[in-house]
Write an enzyme that holds these catalytic residues in place. Structure first.
Site, PDB file in Angstrom:
ATOM      1  N   ASN A 267       0.820  -1.216   0.000  1.00 29.23           N
ATOM      2  CA  ASN A 267       0.000   0.000   0.000  1.00 29.23           C
ATOM      3  C   ASN A 267       0.851   1.262   0.000  1.00 29.23           C
ATOM      4  OD1 ASN A 267      -2.308  -1.528  -0.093  1.00 29.23           O
ATOM      5  ND2 ASN A 267      -2.701  -1.469   2.095  1.00 29.23           N
TER       6      ASN A 267
ATOM      7  N   ASP B 226      -7.321  -4.746   6.698  1.00 25.27           N
ATOM      8  CA  ASP B 226      -6.666  -5.793   5.904  1.00 25.27           C
ATOM      9  C   ASP B 226      -6.274  -7.014   6.731  1.00 25.27           C
ATOM     10  OD1 ASP B 226      -6.930  -4.421   3.569  1.00 25.27           O
ATOM     11  OD2 ASP B 226      -4.894  -3.663   3.494  1.00 25.27           O
TER      12      ASP B 226
ATOM     13  N   MET C 259     -15.567  -1.467   7.464  1.00 18.16           N
ATOM     14  CA  MET C 259     -15.249  -0.611   6.323  1.00 18.16           C
ATOM     15  C   MET C 259     -15.622  -1.197   4.960  1.00 18.16           C
ATOM     16  SD  MET C 259     -11.723   0.816   8.008  1.00 18.16           S
ATOM     17  CE  MET C 259     -11.208   2.105   6.903  1.00 18.16           C
TER      18      MET C 259
ATOM     19  N   ASP D  68      -9.816  -5.425  -5.922  1.00 22.43           N
ATOM     20  CA  ASP D  68     -10.558  -6.426  -5.151  1.00 22.43           C
ATOM     21  C   ASP D  68     -12.062  -6.245  -5.247  1.00 22.43           C
ATOM     22  OD1 ASP D  68      -8.544  -7.913  -4.131  1.00 22.43           O
ATOM     23  OD2 ASP D  68      -8.286  -6.698  -2.339  1.00 22.43           O
TER      24      ASP D  68
END
Length: 438
Positions: free
Chosen positions: A23, A319, A341, A121
């Site tokens: 990320n 994550d 989220m 994703d």
């Protein structure tokens, strides 16, 4: 198409080093567009999503040289903005969610950008509003073509301003920061994300000549500058991999040392795994996890069932929730996993239930895991990986399960994890990559 075949139930042992942070890489690599001077970036993970972004930069005209497996130089001197209007770009950019990160730098330096609706994703709706509302506040005008799913943005006169972000989006904050560093005047961003990866980006931009203050807080102040220069930068290790390896050690009753973890940047991650009963100790900048037959989930002080939920940094990263969920299946005790989220990230629990896990999926956001302390060992099955993080969670489950498991659609895992089967084999895992039709 490939698949992993895994014979589970084996104890692993040894050392493993996390890759550079995926990320962070998507932000840092995009930021090379902000200067025509040379940038040297190291600890870049060799994974599909990052390599696709680097290919996209090459197509744009960035001169890229690979100095070693994890180190590149980038020189964005001669950028071909016309390429952004091509069918090739629409196809390539649309396949990569990270492609949205080039918009901020392009707006800042060239005053215009084009972006296809990005892929990535399938974990529920992932809004781009924060990015575009931030650009609009700076004076950009954007247009969306619903037929081609294509955004065009004009930003010939960006001016600093005050903005309150509608959500503390990491990529949204990063994109707006990159647009603001070359805007005229001062930009103040409130409700900014403050993840370590964003801090890394801001520190790098400052080394390039930007003037950003408030780094690490949710209130950033950016004084616009005329131009930025080159610099060198090294990525942090990937905290999601580090959390995945902690979970792997616990599930497989293995003694594992995770090397060079940048421990001080991990926030609450080690503490959350400790609440699941996992023993881990810091040794310098490494984490040592001893072999543990049983680990017991903590409760709240009043004895009620523990809830683990995701939250913006410094809360627990979303994550790692799927990893925590898998690890809890073999713990002793119960935990409620609350994924706030993303609304589809828990939709892999049916595979874990098929493997013998005791899980109640309450709704798209919550799952109650009843850990039976290894009384019921998971059993190997055939399954498909729906997204990057679920894929690795299922991989960890398979390594701890009795018998053979086959995981299909492992291209999803390759998007986020570098040489994963080779690194697991080095620990003693029985895993091989096969053609999906074997």
């Amino acid at each position: 198409m490939s698949a992993f075949e895994i014979i589970g139930g084996k104890k692993l042992k040894g050392e493993i080093t996390p890759q550079g942070a995926k990320n962070e890489a998507l932000q840092i690599v995009s930021a090379v567009l902000l200067t025509e001077e040379k940038m040297t970036i190291s600890n870049i993970p060799d994974i599909v999503d990052v390599n696709k972004l680097i290919d996209l930069l090459k197509d744009l005209g960035v001169s890229v040289e690979r100095l070693s497996k994890d180190t590149y130089t980038f020189e964005a001197k001669n950028i071909d903005l016309e390429y952004l209007n091509s069918d090739k770009f629409k196809k390539k950019g649309g396949a990569l969610r990270g492609s949205v990160m080039i918009v901020g730098p392009l707006l800042a330096r060239f005053g215009k950008a084009y972006i296809p609706k990005p892929g990535g994703d399938k974990i529920g709706r992932r809004r781009l509003d924060t990015h575009f509302l931030g650009f609009e506040k700076l004076g950009a005008k954007f247009n969306y073509n619903p037929v081609e799913h294509f955004f065009s943005v004009d930003a010939s006169d960006l001016k600093g301003t005050y903005m309150l972000l509608d959500e503390a989006s990491v990529t949204g904050t990063a994109n707006v920061v990159m647009a603001a560093v070359l805007a005229k005047g001062t930009t103040t961003i409130y409700n900014a994300a403050c993840e370590p990866y964003l801090q890394q980006l801001c520190k790098m931009l400052n080394r390039m000549g930007a003037k950003i203050s408030g780094i690490g807080s949710n209130l950033l102040t950016i004084e616009g500058v005329e131009k930025l220069g080159g610099t060198e930068h090294r990525m942090l290790p990937d905290m999601i991999e580090i959390g995945s390896f902690i979970g792997l050690a616990a599930m497989t009753r293995s003694e594992i040392t995770i090397k060079n973890v940048a421990y001080d940047e991990l926030g609450v991650i080690p503490e959350v795994f400790k609440r699941l009963g996992i023993k881990l100790e810091r040794r310098g900048d490494d984490i040592f996890i001893p072999s543990q037959e049983i680990y017991e989930i903590d409760t709240f002080i009043d004895g009620s069932i523990l809830t683990i939920a995701d939250a913006p940094w410094p809360g627990f990263t979303p994550d790692l929730l799927s990893i925590v969920l898998v690890v809890a299946t073999q713990a002793k005790g119960s935990v409620l996993i609350h994924q706030k989220m993303f609304e589809s990230r828990l939709f892999f629990v049916d595979k874990l239930i098929d493997m013998g896990a005791q899980i109640i999926l309450c709704d798209p956001h919550r799952a109650n895991v009843i850990g039976l302390g290894r009384r019921n060992q998971l059993r190997g099955i055939s399954m498909t990986s729906p997204d990057i993080r679920a894929g690795v969670s299922l991989l960890i489950a398979a390594l701890s399960a009795e018998g053979k498991s086959t995981i299909y659609n492992i291209e999803q895992i390759d998007r986020g994890y570098q040489d994963i089967e080779e690194r697991l084999k080095a620990l003693g895992a029985d895993i091989k990559r096969v053609a999906a039709n074997e």
